[in-house]
Design a protein around this motif. Structure first.
Motif, PDB file in Angstrom:
ATOM      1  N   MET A 120      37.502  27.324  33.031  1.00 29.28           N
ATOM      2  CA  MET A 120      38.949  27.140  32.818  1.00 29.28           C
ATOM      3  C   MET A 120      39.311  25.667  32.697  1.00 29.28           C
ATOM      4  SD  MET A 120      41.079  29.937  35.080  1.00 29.28           S
ATOM      5  CE  MET A 120      40.042  29.996  36.525  1.00 29.28           C
ATOM      6  N   LYS A 121      38.674  24.848  33.524  1.00 29.55           N
ATOM      7  CA  LYS A 121      38.975  23.416  33.511  1.00 29.55           C
ATOM      8  C   LYS A 121      38.447  22.749  32.249  1.00 29.55           C
ATOM      9  CE  LYS A 121      38.498  19.237  36.337  1.00 29.55           C
ATOM     10  NZ  LYS A 121      37.953  18.674  37.608  1.00 29.55           N
TER      11      LYS A 121
ATOM     12  N   CYS B 198      33.446  32.949  40.949  1.00 31.95           N
ATOM     13  CA  CYS B 198      34.769  32.348  40.769  1.00 31.95           C
ATOM     14  C   CYS B 198      34.641  30.856  40.457  1.00 31.95           C
ATOM     15  CB  CYS B 198      35.622  32.556  42.022  1.00 31.95           C
ATOM     16  SG  CYS B 198      36.226  34.243  42.244  1.00 31.95           S
TER      17      CYS B 198
ATOM     18  N   GLN C 115      42.988  36.803  41.824  1.00 29.10           N
ATOM     19  CA  GLN C 115      43.552  35.478  42.094  1.00 29.10           C
ATOM     20  C   GLN C 115      43.845  34.831  40.733  1.00 29.10           C
ATOM     21  OE1 GLN C 115      40.782  33.508  44.774  1.00 29.10           O
ATOM     22  NE2 GLN C 115      41.091  35.049  46.367  1.00 29.10           N
ATOM     23  N   ASP C 116      43.197  33.731  40.403  1.00 29.82           N
ATOM     24  CA  ASP C 116      43.447  33.089  39.110  1.00 29.82           C
ATOM     25  C   ASP C 116      42.328  33.337  38.108  1.00 29.82           C
ATOM     26  OD1 ASP C 116      41.673  31.634  40.670  1.00 29.82           O
ATOM     27  OD2 ASP C 116      42.158  29.728  39.698  1.00 29.82           O
ATOM     28  N   VAL C 117      41.375  34.212  38.471  1.00 26.96           N
ATOM     29  CA  VAL C 117      40.188  34.431  37.642  1.00 26.96           C
ATOM     30  C   VAL C 117      40.358  35.677  36.776  1.00 26.96           C
ATOM     31  CG1 VAL C 117      37.716  34.924  37.680  1.00 26.96           C
ATOM     32  CG2 VAL C 117      38.696  33.297  39.319  1.00 26.96           C
TER      33      VAL C 117
ATOM     34  N   ARG D  74      36.249  29.009  37.225  1.00 30.94           N
ATOM     35  CA  ARG D  74      37.193  27.885  37.305  1.00 30.94           C
ATOM     36  C   ARG D  74      36.664  26.650  36.585  1.00 30.94           C
ATOM     37  NH1 ARG D  74      37.752  30.091  42.965  1.00 30.94           N
ATOM     38  NH2 ARG D  74      39.666  31.342  42.864  1.00 30.94           N
TER      39      ARG D  74
ATOM     40  N   HIS E 137      43.410  40.145  36.619  1.00 33.01           N
ATOM     41  CA  HIS E 137      43.130  38.890  37.317  1.00 33.01           C
ATOM     42  C   HIS E 137      42.808  39.132  38.790  1.00 33.01           C
ATOM     43  CE1 HIS E 137      44.943  37.094  33.727  1.00 33.01           C
ATOM     44  NE2 HIS E 137      44.319  35.974  34.084  1.00 33.01           N
TER      45      HIS E 137
END
Length: 273
Positions: A113-114, A106, A200-202, A110, A198
């Protein structure tokens, strides 16, 4: 004097050939018989051997009883049916597939993603397949699938953030032992309109995507031997709920619609047009 060869078969060998012939006939007939049994089973919670005998007799009266019993045994062994009592069966309840990436995975997602906020991608690890495989494998690595235009940039980013990281088409240059010594990240191109979910946000791949990608093959799955990919696909289809329309839609995107329809007919005993 020229000796003459005697081609007369021994009784034991004739019996052996007869057994092979019977088994080949069984293989030819088993697909329609399995589909008949599953279609009947879906109409009720449980059923008995006697009910299946009556069903088969109404459709194909010449089917040997031994063939029916063997088909029930084989379907139970593979998990397509569940034995709930003497001569009683039911279709096992299929679960909903879920993959929970670990904290480190994860973290990598993230970070991507950033750094690449407007780029579609998903992340998973190859060890997911072990739970579906007949032969356990020791190969381990993480996978990031990302839009084609960003593949090289993401590989370079991850090589600095969480090395080692390689492109999928460079896997052939990685020694097998290296996979056991270091946790690699493999970056590959994400097919457009891939079915994703997904955690969570992954973003993670859906089971339908994994099935089609496995069938299509490629360097990512080159370590799988023989028919292991099909074994994994069969186990997935038997064990979990599959969205047929999602599966066919993604298979079409990958140019494998007819092939996946054939597999669904074989492993799920349903016809999809």
């Amino acid at each position: 004097m020229r000796s003459e060869l005697n081609f007369q078969l021994s009784p034991n060998y004739r019996q052996y050939l007869l057994q092979i012939a019977v088994y080949l006939i069984y293989l030819y007939d088993m697909k329609p018989l399995e589909k008949q049994i599953l279609s009947f089973a879906r109409l009720r919670n449980t059923f008995t051997v006697q009910e299946i005998r009556a069903l088969v007799a109404s459709i194909s009266p010449n089917t040997p009883d031994a063939t029916i019993l063997w088909r029930l045994y084989d379907m139970t062994y593979r998990g397509a049916l569940r034995r709930i009592g003497r001569g009683k069966y039911a279709i096992p309840e299929r679960g909903v597939f879920s993959f929970s990436p670990g904290e480190k995975l994860c973290g990598k997602a993230r970070a991507v993603m950033k750094a690449f906020p407007y780029t579609a991608f998903c992340i998973w690890d190859i060890e997911i397949l072990n739970s579906f495989s007949r032969h356990q494998f020791s190969t381990t690595f993480d996978i990031i699938e990302i839009e084609k235009v960003a593949v090289t940039s993401v590989q370079e980013f991850l090589e600095e953030y969480a090395p080692p990281c390689v492109l999928e088409n460079s896997l052939q240059h990685v020694r097998y032992d290296d996979f056991n010594q270091r946790r690699y990240i493999v970056v590959k191109s994400l097919i457009g309109e891939s079915p994703l979910e997904h955690y969570q946000d992954v973003p993670i791949p859906s089971i339908e995507k994994m099935i089609v990608d496995l069938y299509c093959g490629g360097p990512l799955f080159s370590f799988l031997q023989g028919n292991e990919s099909l074994t994994i696909i069969e186990t997935m289809m038997i064990s979990y709920t599959i969205n047929a329309s999602t599966l066919i839609r993604y298979a079409s995107r990958r140019g494998k619609k007819k092939e996946i329809q054939s597999i669904m007919s074989k492993f799920m005993a349903i016809d999809v047009k």
